[in-house]
Enzyme design. Structure first.
Site, mmCIF file in Angstrom:
data_model
loop_
_atom_site.group_PDB
_atom_site.id
_atom_site.type_symbol
_atom_site.label_atom_id
_atom_site.label_comp_id
_atom_site.label_asym_id
_atom_site.label_seq_id
_atom_site.Cartn_x
_atom_site.Cartn_y
_atom_site.Cartn_z
ATOM 1 N N PHE A 192 -62.028 43.055 -46.944
ATOM 2 C CA PHE A 192 -62.774 41.891 -46.462
ATOM 3 C C PHE A 192 -62.359 41.522 -45.031
ATOM 4 O O PHE A 192 -61.911 42.366 -44.270
ATOM 5 C CB PHE A 192 -62.644 40.720 -47.430
ATOM 6 C CG PHE A 192 -63.352 40.955 -48.744
ATOM 7 C CD1 PHE A 192 -64.698 41.272 -48.778
ATOM 8 C CD2 PHE A 192 -62.673 40.890 -49.945
ATOM 9 C CE1 PHE A 192 -65.366 41.505 -49.970
ATOM 10 C CE2 PHE A 192 -63.327 41.122 -51.151
ATOM 11 C CZ PHE A 192 -64.668 41.423 -51.155
ATOM 12 N N THR A 229 -66.420 52.584 -43.376
ATOM 13 C CA THR A 229 -67.096 53.592 -42.556
ATOM 14 C C THR A 229 -66.389 53.762 -41.221
ATOM 15 O O THR A 229 -66.184 54.893 -40.744
ATOM 16 C CB THR A 229 -68.561 53.169 -42.328
ATOM 17 O OG1 THR A 229 -69.178 52.920 -43.597
ATOM 18 C CG2 THR A 229 -69.343 54.241 -41.598
ATOM 19 N N LYS A 233 -71.812 44.587 -54.394
ATOM 20 C CA LYS A 233 -71.185 45.091 -53.176
ATOM 21 C C LYS A 233 -71.412 46.581 -52.965
ATOM 22 O O LYS A 233 -71.444 47.079 -51.844
ATOM 23 C CB LYS A 233 -69.678 44.787 -53.219
ATOM 24 C CG LYS A 233 -68.900 45.213 -51.981
ATOM 25 C CD LYS A 233 -67.456 44.756 -52.089
ATOM 26 C CE LYS A 233 -66.643 45.246 -50.908
ATOM 27 N NZ LYS A 233 -66.387 46.697 -50.946
ATOM 28 N N PHE A 284 -76.346 49.153 -34.939
ATOM 29 C CA PHE A 284 -77.580 49.290 -35.705
ATOM 30 C C PHE A 284 -78.723 49.526 -34.725
ATOM 31 O O PHE A 284 -78.656 49.123 -33.556
ATOM 32 C CB PHE A 284 -77.851 48.025 -36.523
ATOM 33 C CG PHE A 284 -77.047 47.914 -37.784
ATOM 34 C CD1 PHE A 284 -77.641 48.077 -39.027
ATOM 35 C CD2 PHE A 284 -75.677 47.638 -37.745
ATOM 36 C CE1 PHE A 284 -76.910 47.973 -40.200
ATOM 37 C CE2 PHE A 284 -74.928 47.538 -38.900
ATOM 38 C CZ PHE A 284 -75.548 47.706 -40.129
ATOM 39 N N ALA A 301 -59.151 41.963 -51.866
ATOM 40 C CA ALA A 301 -58.491 41.094 -50.894
ATOM 41 C C ALA A 301 -58.859 39.628 -51.064
ATOM 42 O O ALA A 301 -58.132 38.759 -50.590
ATOM 43 C CB ALA A 301 -58.837 41.534 -49.473
ATOM 44 N N LYS A 327 -66.608 48.406 -42.533
ATOM 45 C CA LYS A 327 -65.171 48.553 -42.287
ATOM 46 C C LYS A 327 -64.646 49.907 -42.767
ATOM 47 O O LYS A 327 -63.933 50.594 -42.035
ATOM 48 C CB LYS A 327 -64.442 47.399 -42.961
ATOM 49 C CG LYS A 327 -62.987 47.289 -42.590
ATOM 50 C CD LYS A 327 -62.408 45.955 -42.953
ATOM 51 C CE LYS A 327 -62.299 45.617 -44.404
ATOM 52 N NZ LYS A 327 -63.386 45.678 -45.314
ATOM 53 N N TRP A 366 -71.743 56.158 -38.059
ATOM 54 C CA TRP A 366 -72.594 56.268 -39.256
ATOM 55 C C TRP A 366 -73.560 57.444 -39.093
ATOM 56 O O TRP A 366 -73.737 58.235 -40.021
ATOM 57 C CB TRP A 366 -73.382 54.975 -39.488
ATOM 58 C CG TRP A 366 -74.052 54.942 -40.844
ATOM 59 C CD1 TRP A 366 -73.573 54.385 -41.989
ATOM 60 C CD2 TRP A 366 -75.324 55.522 -41.182
ATOM 61 N NE1 TRP A 366 -74.452 54.582 -43.022
ATOM 62 C CE2 TRP A 366 -75.531 55.275 -42.570
ATOM 63 C CE3 TRP A 366 -76.293 56.216 -40.484
ATOM 64 C CZ2 TRP A 366 -76.677 55.700 -43.249
ATOM 65 C CZ3 TRP A 366 -77.436 56.658 -41.166
ATOM 66 C CH2 TRP A 366 -77.626 56.397 -42.520
ATOM 67 N N ARG A 381 -58.275 52.327 -50.132
ATOM 68 C CA ARG A 381 -58.221 51.880 -51.525
ATOM 69 C C ARG A 381 -59.257 52.634 -52.358
ATOM 70 O O ARG A 381 -60.251 53.124 -51.842
ATOM 71 C CB ARG A 381 -58.525 50.380 -51.609
ATOM 72 C CG ARG A 381 -57.505 49.487 -50.938
ATOM 73 C CD ARG A 381 -57.948 48.036 -50.966
ATOM 74 N NE ARG A 381 -59.191 47.850 -50.230
ATOM 75 C CZ ARG A 381 -60.007 46.813 -50.391
ATOM 76 N NH1 ARG A 381 -59.732 45.884 -51.269
ATOM 77 N NH2 ARG A 381 -61.100 46.716 -49.672
#
Length: 557
Positions: free
Chosen positions: A302, A74, A106, A382, A274, A72, A410, A95
């Site tokens: 999240f 990224t 995480k 991916f 969140a 998210k 990415w 954030r």
């Protein structure tokens, strides 16, 4: 394949004054923290908000997270870079990461690959010290509360009804419940206490929702820390702690300016979780970004059932914000996990599992539309994704009237998100958004919780023990019935059961506890087994983080 840290370390960063100039911030209003990060002076923030028009707000959210990863942050960075590549003036608002997850499971929260905000190590660790200031303000209030009781207790505080908890920005399950002040009269009055992680502190929430320093001190003063024996609330202002707390937070309250790997300006400020808090960056940073740019791209933590719902029902309601588009991030791998595939088998094509997992993505898209906002899907690619699996997602979304775009930011940076950016621009140009919160202010607190449970989580109802219902009624009697609700629950499921993946329906949301955050301006409903102080996993990430022979950080991700 290069790691996120290696990619970030290899980048040539621009001087922060050059990044500021790109955002329309004059160099003389910067307060530099080294060469590549700075705070933006609050006088300039006020001038920008008063004298410049607002740009448009785009929210980035995601499906319920899985161990497969979604990306998210990224995608937020990649989308911002892509919009700038297309000639729009875009600012990214994020954030700040918490130290707890960085050393836990995480990891960091600066994006990944070629879609990162940098300097990555600084942002993920101490950054500009904002979280330390919030920790200090939180714990100063706790110290002044206990000190008041120790020196005669003029306010008549009932030690059995102290609700204020201490805070620490680290995952530490041993501090969830403690007994303090042991060792004799000189150490105060023994009582039960506990710690929350800083990102769950009400000070963090007030910090992130305050419009300016005056509003911040007013919010701090309204924080309720205890009750008297007559059940009268005692606030931080009653303890005369609000002024000193505001002093500790003054410098931290100025937004932080950094850059992406492509030089896009990014305001990284504040960081409530969140799953246990309201999950959005600061109002002051978001509104500054809106007055500096054509488009602000921001994220909520999240999945959309938590972060987006709280962004829309709490932050936007309280700050007068109105998003005009929403991006929902998904991956084929994560959809396969929601479709019942084990992490070890994600490399094998399974179109049927993707189709089963799409129910989770579709639910989030339906929910975003309930707020009057058009969604767009970012399918973060991916290498293991197959054409058939990708087609299953795009076709299912097209059947709902939702564009889904394959993204490769990415590995390709902003260029890999240009199709997504074009789709967002089409939504903005169409003017389709008619934002509205999910429930009105006047709805009773229990019904606000029930509305979120039924409309967003698709629960049959909520389980509200009599003691919890009585606390909600007391909050309403105290004059807080008009505030929004902030539901703390697992991020992994629409339900309170983290193992219930996909798009469950008919479950019951168990409300275990409610807390009044009078300073922040909401009521927290703690559901299921979620904890406001996380613990470390069996093998914490901290075991792999170290300094190399040159004194550089290794193992941070």
């Amino acid at each position: 394949m290069s790691t996120d840290l290696a990619i970030a370390r290899a980048a040539t960063l621009r001087p922060i004054a050059e990044v500021a100039e790109r955002a329309g911030i004059p160099p003389e209003v910067l307060e530099p923290y080294g060469k590549h990060k700075a705070k933006v002076g609050l006088d300039f923030v006020a001038q920008a908000r008063a004298g410049r028009p607002r740009g448009k707000l785009v929210l980035v959210t995601g499906i319920n997270p899985t161990p497969a990863g979604e990306g998210k942050t990224t995608t937020t960075v990649g989308l911002g870079d892509a919009l700038n590549r297309l000639g729009r003036r875009a600012v990214i608002c994020l954030r700040e990461p918490s130290l707890g997850p960085c050393f836990g499971v995480k990891g960091g929260a600066a994006g990944g690959g070629h879609a990162q905000v940098v300097p990555m190590e600084d942002i993920n660790l101490h950054f500009t010290g904002d979280f330390h200031a919030i920790t200090a303000a939180n714990n100063l209030l706790a110290a002044m509360l206990d000190n008041h009781i120790h020196w005669g207790n003029a306010l008549g505080i009932d030690p059995r009804r102290v609700s204020w908890r201490r805070a620490l920005d680290m995952n530490d399950r041993a501090l969830r419940q403690v007994v303090q002040s042991l060792g004799g009269p000189g150490n105060g009055f023994p009582r039960e206490d506990g710690f929350d992680i800083v990102v769950a502190s009400e000070v963090m929430a007030a910090f992130c929702l305050a419009a300016d320093l005056d509003d911040l001190q007013a919010r701090l003063g309204r924080i309720i820390v205890a009750e008297t024996r007559e059940r009268k609330p005692v606030t931080a202002a009653d303890l005369k702690a609000d002024g000193a707390m505001a002093v500790l937070l003054r410098d931290a309250f100025a937004p932080n300016l950094v850059q992406t790997l492509e030089g896009s300006p990014a305001l990284v400020h504040g960081g409530p979780f969140a799953n246990i808090a309201h999950g959005c960056n600061s109002v002051v940073a978001t509104t500054l970004g809106l007055h500096l740019s054509d488009i602000v791209v921001t994220e909520a933590g999240f999945g959309a059932d938590l972060g987006a719902e709280k962004f829309l029902d709490i932050k936007c309601r309280l700050a007068g914000l109105a998003p005009e588009a929403c991006v929902i991030v998904a991956t084929v791998r994560a959809l396969k996990m929601h479709g019942g595939v084990a992490k070890s088998a994600l490399g094998t094509e399974d179109v049927a599992a993707v189709r089963r997992g799409i129910a989770n993505l579709a639910r989030h898209a339906e929910n975003i539309r309930k707020f009057g906002i058009p969604p767009v899907v970012a399918l973060n690619r991916f290498d293991s994704d197959t054409p058939a699996e990708i087609a299953a997602v795009t076709e299912a979304m097209a059947a709902m009237g939702v564009e889904a775009h394959l993204c490769t930011h990415w590995c390709d940076g902003g260029a890999g998100a240009e199709a997504l950016a074009q789709a967002v621009l089409r939504r903005l140009a169409a003017g389709e958004a008619h934002f509205h919160p999910l429930y009105p202010d006047a709805l009773p607190l229990a019904d606000k919780i029930r509305t979120v449970a039924r409309e967003v989580y698709r629960a049959a109802d909520i389980a509200l023990p009599a003691a919890v219902a009585a606390k909600l009624a007391r909050f309403e009697a105290l004059g807080f019935g008009h505030v929004p609700v902030c539901i703390a629950k697992t991020q992994y499921s629409f339900s309170a059961d983290p193992t219930l993946l996909g798009a469950p329906t008919g479950h019951v949301l168990p409300v275990r506890e409610v807390r009044l955050s009078a300073g922040a301006g909401f009521v927290v409903a703690i559901c299921g087994e979620v904890m406001t102080m996380p613990g470390l996993p069996r093998q914490p990430a901290a075991e792999s983080i170290r300094l190399d022979a040159q004194g550089r950080i290794e193992g941070l991700f």
